[in-house]
Each structure stands twice: as structure tokens, then as C-alpha cells.
Scaffold this active site. Structure first.
Site, PDB file in Angstrom:
ATOM      1  N   HIS A 103      -1.130  21.460 -24.117  1.00 24.83           N
ATOM      2  CA  HIS A 103      -2.506  21.088 -24.473  1.00 24.83           C
ATOM      3  C   HIS A 103      -2.571  20.848 -25.988  1.00 24.83           C
ATOM      4  CE1 HIS A 103      -6.808  21.297 -25.170  1.00 24.83           C
ATOM      5  NE2 HIS A 103      -6.962  21.034 -23.888  1.00 24.83           N
TER       6      HIS A 103
ATOM      7  N   GLU B 162      -5.039  13.153 -22.387  1.00 31.52           N
ATOM      8  CA  GLU B 162      -6.192  13.708 -23.115  1.00 31.52           C
ATOM      9  C   GLU B 162      -6.157  13.240 -24.569  1.00 31.52           C
ATOM     10  OE1 GLU B 162      -7.989  17.453 -21.280  1.00 31.52           O
ATOM     11  OE2 GLU B 162      -6.400  18.089 -22.623  1.00 31.52           O
TER      12      GLU B 162
HETATM   13  P1  PGA Z   1     -13.707  19.055 -23.070  1.00 33.26           P
HETATM   14  O1  PGA Z   1     -12.215  19.657 -23.122  1.00 33.26           O
HETATM   15  O2  PGA Z   1     -13.949  18.621 -21.640  1.00 33.26           O
HETATM   16  O3  PGA Z   1     -14.596  20.184 -23.478  1.00 33.26           O
HETATM   17  O4  PGA Z   1     -13.730  17.891 -24.010  1.00 33.26           O
HETATM   18  C1  PGA Z   1     -11.177  19.036 -22.430  1.00 33.26           C
HETATM   19  C2  PGA Z   1      -9.867  19.721 -22.718  1.00 33.26           C
HETATM   20  O5  PGA Z   1      -9.615  20.092 -23.877  1.00 33.26           O
HETATM   21  O6  PGA Z   1      -9.038  19.929 -21.811  1.00 33.26           O
END
Ligand code: PGA
Length: 261
Positions: free
Chosen positions: A103, A173
Site C-alpha cells: 500500500h 491506487e
Molecule cells: P480512500 O483510501 O478510499 O480513503 O481514498 C483508499 C486506500 O488508501 O486504499
């Protein structure tokens, strides 16, 4: 993607909530909706300390629809002088089925592509599913972020052979879209382009047929208001949801919208 695969919706609670009672309450609310969404696999990733208590709430029936995930893992399977770390074997024993790896918030704390690669391998070897997160910080005009992503994916998967392919999920992401207002999330058309690009990288690594079995998710400011666009036009095979996964009503709405696509 393989048409038989269910859409995958993963809730990443990050460092929330502040008590085990609250965690159980949120989980129960999510579970009651997730159990009725037959076209979706729901995964909730609480902080490590809550995993044991939440595992007790999942029974044989709900286990098919709702699974436990963790937000990180150490790369060594078991035993050793690694103060503070949690091994894949421990997670497997605690009923964890999915593990988020790489992440951006872990990478920000120093995790490199090489560390991510070791963790992905450790997870799949333990027969859990690795949710490999990748994503660029910024979108530069020259499109250098495409090459950045290619390197992230290639290095992270460099140790993982084809035989583990059923235990891989890729979550795109983009860092610029995380933790923002939903209007700043990626647009459906742009996400579709990224899904095709990532599929091509996976095809280069594993071949076209096998690459199709790896779900590509999107994460970054997902809310009920942009869910349809991201999974419909964007063609994501699921979502990695941060803040809204702590709000059972919003999360339930996201599940219902995806269930109807
Ligand atoms: P968010 O976070 O939906 O609050 O933008 C997503 C993530 O970091 O996995």
C-alpha cells in the site's frame, strides 16, 4: 477478466476504529449486507489487533461471501528475531484470506519494490491472496508514470511464478487520488485505459490466458457516487475502499451498486 469471477470489494480500515467494540459493530453491519450480495466477494481488512475477534463473527456460511484481510505482513513465513512483525503463517492461522501488500502508505514509510516482492511471495506461498497495490504519485505530461507502473508491477511479481496466479489481485491506487474528495478520483475513461495497460503488463509476465485470471481493482476516493463509473466505464473488477469502508451505510451502497453491474 475471467467472466466467472465475482467482483471483489475490499475495505481497508487503515488505523481505525479506536476500539474492538466499534470494529465488531462496523463489521457486523457490513457482513449483513455482504451476505446478500451473491455476485460479490467482500473482504474487510481491520488492524491486526482486531482480527482475532472479527474472525469469530464469520461463520461457515458467511465465509463464502465475506473474508478477512490484513493490511500488511512480514515476508518470513515463521519464527525469528523480528520484533513487532506478523508472519504469513500467523495470519493464515487467524483465518486471514487476503493480504494487502505494498500500500502506498507503507511504501511512504520506506517499503521498497524489493520488499514488496518478498511479501507477495510469502503471502501466496501461504495460500492466501496477495492484493498488490501499485500507483503513481503524479501524472506527468510526458507519461513517465506508465513506465513507473510497469517497473512497480514487474519487480513486485518477479518472484511469483504462474502456479500462484489464482492467489494474486492487483489494486491500482494512484496516490494522487487517495484520501481526496470523490471529484478528484480518477475518471472512468482514464481508469479503463489504466486497466488495459496493466492487463498488458500482466500478459507480458504470465501470458494472455493466465493474466486474465488476475482481477484488477481500483482504489482512491471511492464513494457510492463514483462506484458505477469506476466499475462500469472504468472496467475495474472490484474496488479497494478506504474511508467509506468504515461507514457501513456507504459501504453497503457501494456493494449494492456493484452487485447490479
Ligand atoms: P480512500 O483510501 O478510499 O480513503 O481514498 C483508499 C486506500 O488508501 O486504499
Amino acid at each position: 477478466m475471467n467472466k466467472k469471477q465475482k467482483k471483489l470489494i475490499i475495505g481497508n480500515w487503515k488505523m481505525n476504529p479506536t476500539s474492538v467494540d466499534e470494529a465488531k459493530k462496523i463489521f457486523r453491519a457490513i457482513k449483513s449486507v455482504a451476505e446478500s450480495e451473491k455476485n460479490i466477494k467482500t473482504v474487510v481488512c481491520p488492524p491486526f489487533v482486531y482480527i482475532g475477534e472479527i474472525a469469530k463473527i464469520i461463520n461457515n456460511n458467511s465465509g463464502k461471501m465475506v473474508s478477512l484481510g490484513s493490511q500488511d505482513v512480514f515476508w518470513q513465513a515463521f519464527g525469528g528475531p523480528f520484533t513487532g512483525e506478523i508472519s504469513p503463517t500467523m495470519l493464515g492461522d487467524a483465518d486471514v484470506k487476503y493480504v494487502i501488500v505494498g500500500h502506498s502508505e507503507r511504501r511512504e514509510l520506506g517499503e521498497t519494490n524489493e520488499i514488496v516482492a518478498k511479501k507477495v511471495l510469502a503471502v501466496v506461498k501461504e495460500k492466501m491472496t496477495a492484493v498488490l497495490c501499485v500507483g503513481e504519485k503524479v501524472r506527468d505530461k510526458d507519461g513517465l508514470y506508465f513506465e513507473f507502473l510497469r517497473q512497480q508491477i514487474k519487480t513486485a511479481l518477479s518472484k511469483v511464478s504462474k502456479k500462484y496466479i489464482d492467489n494474486l489481485v492487483l489494486a491500482y491506487e494512484p496516490i494522487w487520488a487517495i484520501g481526496k474528495n470523490e471529484t478528484e478520483a480518477i475518471k472512468g475513461k482514464d481508469l479503463h485505459e489504466m486497466v488495459i495497460f496493466i492487463r498488458k503488463i500482466l500478459t507480458d509476465i504470465y501470458g494472455a490466458e493466465d493474466a486474465l485470471n488476475i482481477p484488477i481493482l481500483y482504489g482512491g476516493s471511492v464513494t457510492p457516487r463514483n462506484t458505477l463509473e469506476l466499475v462500469g466505464e472504468g472496467q475495474a473488477q472490484g474496488l479497494l475502499v478506504g474511508r467509506q469502508s468504515l461507514e457501513p451505510e456507504s459501504f453497503a451502497e457501494i456493494l449494492k451498486i456493484v452487485g447490479q453491474i
